[in-house]
Design a protein around this motif. Structure first.
Motif, PDB file in Angstrom:
ATOM      1  N   MET A   1      27.691  36.349  41.020  1.00 52.87           N
ATOM      2  CA  MET A   1      29.013  36.845  40.617  1.00 52.87           C
ATOM      3  C   MET A   1      28.929  37.465  39.227  1.00 52.87           C
ATOM      4  O   MET A   1      28.328  36.895  38.324  1.00 52.87           O
ATOM      5  CB  MET A   1      30.026  35.697  40.608  1.00 52.87           C
ATOM      6  N   LYS A   2      29.534  38.626  39.059  1.00 56.29           N
ATOM      7  CA  LYS A   2      29.535  39.293  37.763  1.00 56.29           C
ATOM      8  C   LYS A   2      30.439  38.543  36.781  1.00 56.29           C
ATOM      9  O   LYS A   2      31.422  37.910  37.174  1.00 56.29           O
ATOM     10  CB  LYS A   2      29.995  40.745  37.903  1.00 56.29           C
ATOM     11  N   ILE A   3      30.074  38.645  35.509  1.00 53.88           N
ATOM     12  CA  ILE A   3      30.800  37.934  34.457  1.00 53.88           C
ATOM     13  C   ILE A   3      31.485  38.939  33.544  1.00 53.88           C
ATOM     14  O   ILE A   3      30.892  39.943  33.137  1.00 53.88           O
ATOM     15  CB  ILE A   3      29.846  37.051  33.635  1.00 53.88           C
ATOM     16  N   ILE A   4      32.729  38.666  33.204  1.00 52.87           N
ATOM     17  CA  ILE A   4      33.493  39.467  32.241  1.00 52.87           C
ATOM     18  C   ILE A   4      33.637  38.671  30.958  1.00 52.87           C
ATOM     19  O   ILE A   4      34.092  37.529  30.973  1.00 52.87           O
ATOM     20  CB  ILE A   4      34.896  39.814  32.800  1.00 52.87           C
ATOM     21  N   SER A   5      33.213  39.245  29.855  1.00 48.58           N
ATOM     22  CA  SER A   5      33.393  38.624  28.543  1.00 48.58           C
ATOM     23  C   SER A   5      34.660  39.179  27.903  1.00 48.58           C
ATOM     24  O   SER A   5      34.857  40.403  27.868  1.00 48.58           O
ATOM     25  CB  SER A   5      32.197  38.910  27.633  1.00 48.58           C
ATOM     26  N   ILE A   6      35.506  38.279  27.407  1.00 47.89           N
ATOM     27  CA  ILE A   6      36.753  38.678  26.740  1.00 47.89           C
ATOM     28  C   ILE A   6      36.645  38.246  25.283  1.00 47.89           C
ATOM     29  O   ILE A   6      36.444  37.060  24.993  1.00 47.89           O
ATOM     30  CB  ILE A   6      37.976  38.036  27.415  1.00 47.89           C
ATOM     31  N   VAL A   7      36.738  39.195  24.373  1.00 48.85           N
ATOM     32  CA  VAL A   7      36.570  38.942  22.941  1.00 48.85           C
ATOM     33  C   VAL A   7      37.921  39.028  22.253  1.00 48.85           C
ATOM     34  O   VAL A   7      38.620  40.049  22.349  1.00 48.85           O
ATOM     35  CB  VAL A   7      35.587  39.957  22.321  1.00 48.85           C
ATOM     36  N   VAL A   8      38.277  37.954  21.531  1.00 48.49           N
ATOM     37  CA  VAL A   8      39.602  37.870  20.896  1.00 48.49           C
ATOM     38  C   VAL A   8      39.437  37.451  19.437  1.00 48.49           C
ATOM     39  O   VAL A   8      39.071  36.298  19.160  1.00 48.49           O
ATOM     40  CB  VAL A   8      40.505  36.846  21.625  1.00 48.49           C
ATOM     41  N   PRO A   9      39.684  38.341  18.466  1.00 46.09           N
ATOM     42  CA  PRO A   9      39.673  37.923  17.057  1.00 46.09           C
ATOM     43  C   PRO A   9      40.907  37.081  16.752  1.00 46.09           C
ATOM     44  O   PRO A   9      42.007  37.370  17.233  1.00 46.09           O
ATOM     45  CB  PRO A   9      39.696  39.251  16.289  1.00 46.09           C
ATOM     46  N   VAL A  10      40.714  36.038  15.963  1.00 48.09           N
ATOM     47  CA  VAL A  10      41.805  35.104  15.667  1.00 48.09           C
ATOM     48  C   VAL A  10      41.899  34.903  14.160  1.00 48.09           C
ATOM     49  O   VAL A  10      40.906  34.547  13.511  1.00 48.09           O
ATOM     50  CB  VAL A  10      41.555  33.736  16.355  1.00 48.09           C
ATOM     51  N   TYR A  11      43.086  35.132  13.619  1.00 43.85           N
ATOM     52  CA  TYR A  11      43.337  34.838  12.203  1.00 43.85           C
ATOM     53  C   TYR A  11      44.722  34.218  12.089  1.00 43.85           C
ATOM     54  O   TYR A  11      45.731  34.900  12.217  1.00 43.85           O
ATOM     55  CB  TYR A  11      43.227  36.104  11.353  1.00 43.85           C
ATOM     56  N   ASN A  12      44.746  32.901  11.885  1.00 49.46           N
ATOM     57  CA  ASN A  12      46.000  32.145  11.753  1.00 49.46           C
ATOM     58  C   ASN A  12      46.929  32.383  12.942  1.00 49.46           C
ATOM     59  O   ASN A  12      48.072  32.797  12.790  1.00 49.46           O
ATOM     60  CB  ASN A  12      46.701  32.507  10.440  1.00 49.46           C
ATOM     61  N   GLU A  13      46.421  32.108  14.134  1.00 49.29           N
ATOM     62  CA  GLU A  13      47.189  32.310  15.362  1.00 49.29           C
ATOM     63  C   GLU A  13      47.367  30.993  16.132  1.00 49.29           C
ATOM     64  O   GLU A  13      47.329  30.964  17.353  1.00 49.29           O
ATOM     65  CB  GLU A  13      46.492  33.343  16.253  1.00 49.29           C
TER      66      GLU A  13
ATOM     67  N   ALA B   1      30.696  43.305  31.758  1.00 46.98           N
ATOM     68  CA  ALA B   1      31.648  44.155  31.047  1.00 46.98           C
ATOM     69  C   ALA B   1      32.317  43.292  29.981  1.00 46.98           C
ATOM     70  O   ALA B   1      32.413  42.072  30.123  1.00 46.98           O
ATOM     71  CB  ALA B   1      32.690  44.745  31.986  1.00 46.98           C
ATOM     72  N   VAL B   2      32.763  43.929  28.905  1.00 45.70           N
ATOM     73  CA  VAL B   2      33.389  43.206  27.796  1.00 45.70           C
ATOM     74  C   VAL B   2      34.764  43.805  27.545  1.00 45.70           C
ATOM     75  O   VAL B   2      34.912  45.028  27.435  1.00 45.70           O
ATOM     76  CB  VAL B   2      32.535  43.296  26.512  1.00 45.70           C
ATOM     77  N   ILE B   3      35.763  42.931  27.450  1.00 45.85           N
ATOM     78  CA  ILE B   3      37.133  43.343  27.136  1.00 45.85           C
ATOM     79  C   ILE B   3      37.473  42.816  25.747  1.00 45.85           C
ATOM     80  O   ILE B   3      37.317  41.624  25.479  1.00 45.85           O
ATOM     81  CB  ILE B   3      38.134  42.808  28.167  1.00 45.85           C
ATOM     82  N   THR B   4      37.905  43.686  24.856  1.00 47.07           N
ATOM     83  CA  THR B   4      38.377  43.267  23.542  1.00 47.07           C
ATOM     84  C   THR B   4      39.894  43.364  23.511  1.00 47.07           C
ATOM     85  O   THR B   4      40.469  44.336  24.010  1.00 47.07           O
ATOM     86  CB  THR B   4      37.780  44.136  22.419  1.00 47.07           C
ATOM     87  N   MET B   5      40.536  42.376  22.913  1.00 48.87           N
ATOM     88  CA  MET B   5      41.999  42.368  22.860  1.00 48.87           C
ATOM     89  C   MET B   5      42.462  41.370  21.802  1.00 48.87           C
ATOM     90  O   MET B   5      41.700  40.502  21.372  1.00 48.87           O
ATOM     91  CB  MET B   5      42.589  42.006  24.226  1.00 48.87           C
ATOM     92  N   ASP B   6      43.704  41.521  21.363  1.00 41.69           N
ATOM     93  CA  ASP B   6      44.304  40.588  20.416  1.00 41.69           C
ATOM     94  C   ASP B   6      44.928  39.420  21.163  1.00 41.69           C
ATOM     95  O   ASP B   6      45.315  39.543  22.336  1.00 41.69           O
ATOM     96  CB  ASP B   6      45.366  41.296  19.571  1.00 41.69           C
ATOM     97  N   GLY B   7      45.076  38.299  20.477  1.00 46.78           N
ATOM     98  CA  GLY B   7      45.558  37.090  21.114  1.00 46.78           C
ATOM     99  C   GLY B   7      47.022  36.780  20.883  1.00 46.78           C
ATOM    100  O   GLY B   7      47.460  35.649  21.109  1.00 46.78           O
TER     101      GLY B   7
END
Length: 312
Positions: free
Chosen positions: A1-13, A88-94
């Motif tokens: 199964m393919k894996i999706i990485s989700i990257v979320v920067p966090v600063y005081n959230e 695949a990599v998804i970048t997004m805010d949290g």
């Protein structure tokens, strides 16, 4: 199964992390992919780091990356991209302004063969007219100055194939403007428009000062036009100064009004001084960025390395 990485920067959230995690889990259950959720803690001073560690212990899908201090949003994204090894990599805010429910559509475009799926924010609910106007003007100015086109409304909510991520890791510049970097890389790209909802909780950590620095990074990273305008401004001021000299000589030789010439001298000095200071400021901005680059310091430092460090 393919894996999706989700990257979320966090600063005081701390108010958003648990809700965001649950939404991601619910959305990913509707897909045919396994996933990794990388929370990049960017030196938060609240309980964000503790919440991320708790999620790490409870769910193996969650990976925490803890920066040694606050390095900024773009560097936090870079850190996540350096460690994400999904297909695949998804970048997004949290903060929920990048809606998780769009993820299946991003994956659908990726499955259709696109290597970069970029989201375009049409508008943001509740945002002030001043911010809309300044954002629109900024992109118009940037695109007129830069040697690449940067889509107005572009966000850091995007999907990238692992091939693109590996290419991105080769970019080492200190001043990070990822929207421009990804757009300039090429590959097969497409766009998805969306309306950004209000934050789920808390307030934006992107202060006017940070936005100004981000805007300057975009301009100086992709255009040398300010330096060229400085040259043009210097030539123009030199021409005007030459005309003023001719004016002074004319007054001195052909009239008897030479004594009251202090106004002309004062005006010319102020004009030239203003031009010189402006030019020096622009040159100083570029020299400062050259100084930061030649030191070749690491973009970020981690409190501790992940247990399964990925080869880059």
């Amino acid at each position: 199964m393919k894996i999706i990485s989700i990257v979320v920067p966090v600063y005081n959230e701390q108010e958003n992390i648990i809700h965001f995690y649950r939404e991601i889990c619910n959305v990913m259950k509707t897909t045919n992919y396994d996933f990794q959720l990388f929370f990049v803690n960017d030196g938060s001073s609240d309980a964000s780091a503790e919440l991320i560690r708790e999620l790490e212990e409870k769910d193996t899908h969650v990976k925490g990356l803890f920066l040694a201090r606050n390095f900024g949003h773009q560097v936090a994204l870079t850190c996540g991209l350096d460690h994400a090894n999904g297909d695949a990599v998804i970048t997004m805010d949290g903060d929920m302004q990048h809606p998780p429910e769009l993820i299946p559509l991003l994956l659908e475009k990726w499955e259709a063969g696109y290597e970069v799926v970029q989201t375009i924010r049409e508008t943001t609910e509740g945002v002030s007219w001043l911010k809309k106007m300044t954002s629109s003007c900024y992109y118009k100015v940037l695109n007129n100055m830069a040697n690449i086109h940067i889509q107005e409304g572009g966000s850091d909510f995007r999907l990238m194939d692992q091939v693109v991520v590996r290419s991105f890791r080769r970019y080492k510049e200190q001043a990070r403007f990822i929207r421009g970097m990804i757009g300039a890389m090429g590959y097969k790209q497409t766009q998805i428009e969306f309306v950004a909802p209000k934050r789920f909780a808390g307030t934006s950590k992107f202060s006017p000062r940070k936005m100004l620095h981000f805007a300057l990074d975009g301009i100086t990273a992709y255009s040398n036009l300010p330096l060229r305008l400085s040259l043009y401004g210097g030539l123009l001021s030199g021409l005007i100064s030459f005309l003023l000299v001719l004016h002074v000589l004319f007054i001195k030789i052909f009239t008897y009004d030479a004594v009251p010439g202090w106004a002309t001298i004062a005006a010319s000095i102020l004009f030239l001084g203003g031009i010189q200071l402006t030019v020096l400021g622009i040159i100083g901005e570029y020299i400062g960025r050259i100084f930061a680059e030649v030191k070749q310091r690491p973009l970020y430092l981690l409190e501790r390395e992940p247990e399964n460090e990925i080869e880059k």
